[in-house]
Design a protein around this motif. Structure first.
Motif, short mmCIF file in Angstrom:
data_model
loop_
_atom_site.label_atom_id
_atom_site.label_comp_id
_atom_site.label_asym_id
_atom_site.label_seq_id
_atom_site.Cartn_x
_atom_site.Cartn_y
_atom_site.Cartn_z
N UNK A 1 0.83 -1.20 0.00
CA UNK A 1 0.00 0.00 0.00
C UNK A 1 0.86 1.26 0.00
N UNK A 2 1.90 1.28 0.83
CA UNK A 2 2.80 2.43 0.85
C UNK A 2 3.51 2.59 -0.49
N UNK A 3 3.88 1.47 -1.09
CA UNK A 3 4.59 1.51 -2.36
C UNK A 3 3.72 2.09 -3.46
N UNK A 4 2.42 1.77 -3.43
CA UNK A 4 1.53 2.33 -4.44
C UNK A 4 1.54 3.86 -4.39
N UNK A 5 1.45 4.42 -3.19
CA UNK A 5 1.46 5.88 -3.06
C UNK A 5 2.82 6.48 -3.43
N UNK A 6 3.90 5.84 -2.97
CA UNK A 6 5.23 6.44 -3.12
C UNK A 6 5.85 6.22 -4.50
N UNK A 7 5.40 5.16 -5.20
CA UNK A 7 6.03 4.81 -6.47
C UNK A 7 5.03 4.72 -7.62
N UNK A 8 3.92 5.40 -7.51
CA UNK A 8 2.89 5.34 -8.54
C UNK A 8 3.39 5.90 -9.86
N UNK A 9 2.93 5.31 -10.95
CA UNK A 9 3.23 5.85 -12.27
C UNK A 9 2.45 7.14 -12.52
N UNK A 10 1.23 7.21 -11.97
CA UNK A 10 0.39 8.40 -12.12
C UNK A 10 -0.21 8.76 -10.77
N UNK A 11 -0.17 10.04 -10.41
CA UNK A 11 -0.77 10.54 -9.18
C UNK A 11 -1.67 11.72 -9.55
N UNK A 12 -2.89 11.72 -9.02
CA UNK A 12 -3.83 12.79 -9.34
C UNK A 12 -4.47 13.29 -8.05
#
Length: 284
Positions: free
Chosen positions: A37-48
């Motif tokens: 879960x932390x990795x999704x936020x910290x290493x996302x390809x796209x953040x909106x």
């Protein structure tokens, strides 16, 4: 009879029950998340983090939907969505005194009912040509204090190219929820091959938010955050009861969190949409 079959896959083979926390800070809750879960936020390809906007991908749309923010009367609120090639999700922080539904961050297949100008992900589809519509899903959720659900949202339109005036029906399927009561009235309980649900019905009319349509909800009695839902089962239930017309069009399918006076993080990590439609019925 020929079938057109569309299968959209987005798979990661893990599952996690929702973690509800009442008495810890939002920062402590976020620190308690899994590595994934932390990795999704910290290493996302796209953040909106732009409210009421979208991340558009080939397989689906990720909606950063905080449609009811005006209900907060200026109070601070945040919502960000995340996409990577392994997962998708969102993080929200809303006041504990918020009233009603404030938003619905979600994954969406199809262009949606508000302005349908093209076919996308197999939608729109006329109901009498739909033969298969099911979704496999799993969610990892970390949620502080109160109101939320994890629910599918389906929209029906009287026209193939939909706009607000052609919307006739909203159909929700709740798989998980906390401190949340559906709009409308409970009509009955139904048994399906994949679980037992309460069936609710009401008519939504709210000029402030442009709402004017029939609402149906199927509320799962034994909550879950992973499994497979046969959405066509519910559509056929409504058609057989003459509550919806089979000549209407399904514009889209969404899966997300309706959020109220809660804050949290959701990671969707197992999504598979399977849609099939016959070719012996005209879609337009």
């Amino acid at each position: 009879m020929k079938n057109n079959s569309i299968v959209i896959l987005f798979l990661i083979f893990t599952s996690c029950a929702p973690a509800l926390h009442q008495n810890i800070s939002f920062e402590t809750l976020m620190a308690s998340r899994s590595f994934a879960a932390k990795s999704l936020e910290n290493n996302a390809d796209s953040i909106n983090c732009n409210l009421n906007s979208e991340i558009k991908k080939d397989q689906f749309i990720v909606k950063n939907n905080l449609w009811g923010k005006s209900r907060l009367k200026g109070a601070r609120a945040s919502l960000c969505s995340f996409y990577s090639d392994k997962a998708v999700g969102w993080k929200w922080n809303l006041p504990e005194n918020a009233r009603g539904v404030i938003g619905y961050p979600a994954v969406q297949w199809g262009q949606g009912p508000w302005e349908t100008t093209q076919s996308l992900h197999g939608f729109p589809v006329r109901l009498d040509s739909l033969t298969v519509l099911n979704v496999q899903f799993a969610a990892e959720q970390y949620i502080k204090h109160k109101k939320y659900n994890l629910a599918f949202d389906l929209w029906l339109s009287s026209a193939y190219f939909s706009h607000p005036k052609t919307i006739t029906t909203e159909i929700m399927v709740w798989e998980d929820f906390y401190d949340f009561r559906s709009f409308g009235k409970k009509i009955q309980e139904i048994k399906t091959p994949f679980g037992d649900y309460e069936f609710w019905s009401g008519y939504i009319k709210n000029e402030e938010f442009g709402q004017d349509w029939q609402y149906f909800a199927f509320i799962r009695k034994e909550k879950r955050n992973a499994g497979t839902v046969d959405l066509n089962y519910f559509l056929q239930f409504l058609i057989q009861k003459k509550l919806i017309d089979a000549t209407q069009y399904l514009t889209s399918v969404e899966l997300g969190n309706e959020i109220g006076n809660s804050s949290g993080f959701t990671r969707l990590h197992n999504l598979e949409l399977h849609i099939e439609k016959s070719t012996n019925t005209l879609n337009k």
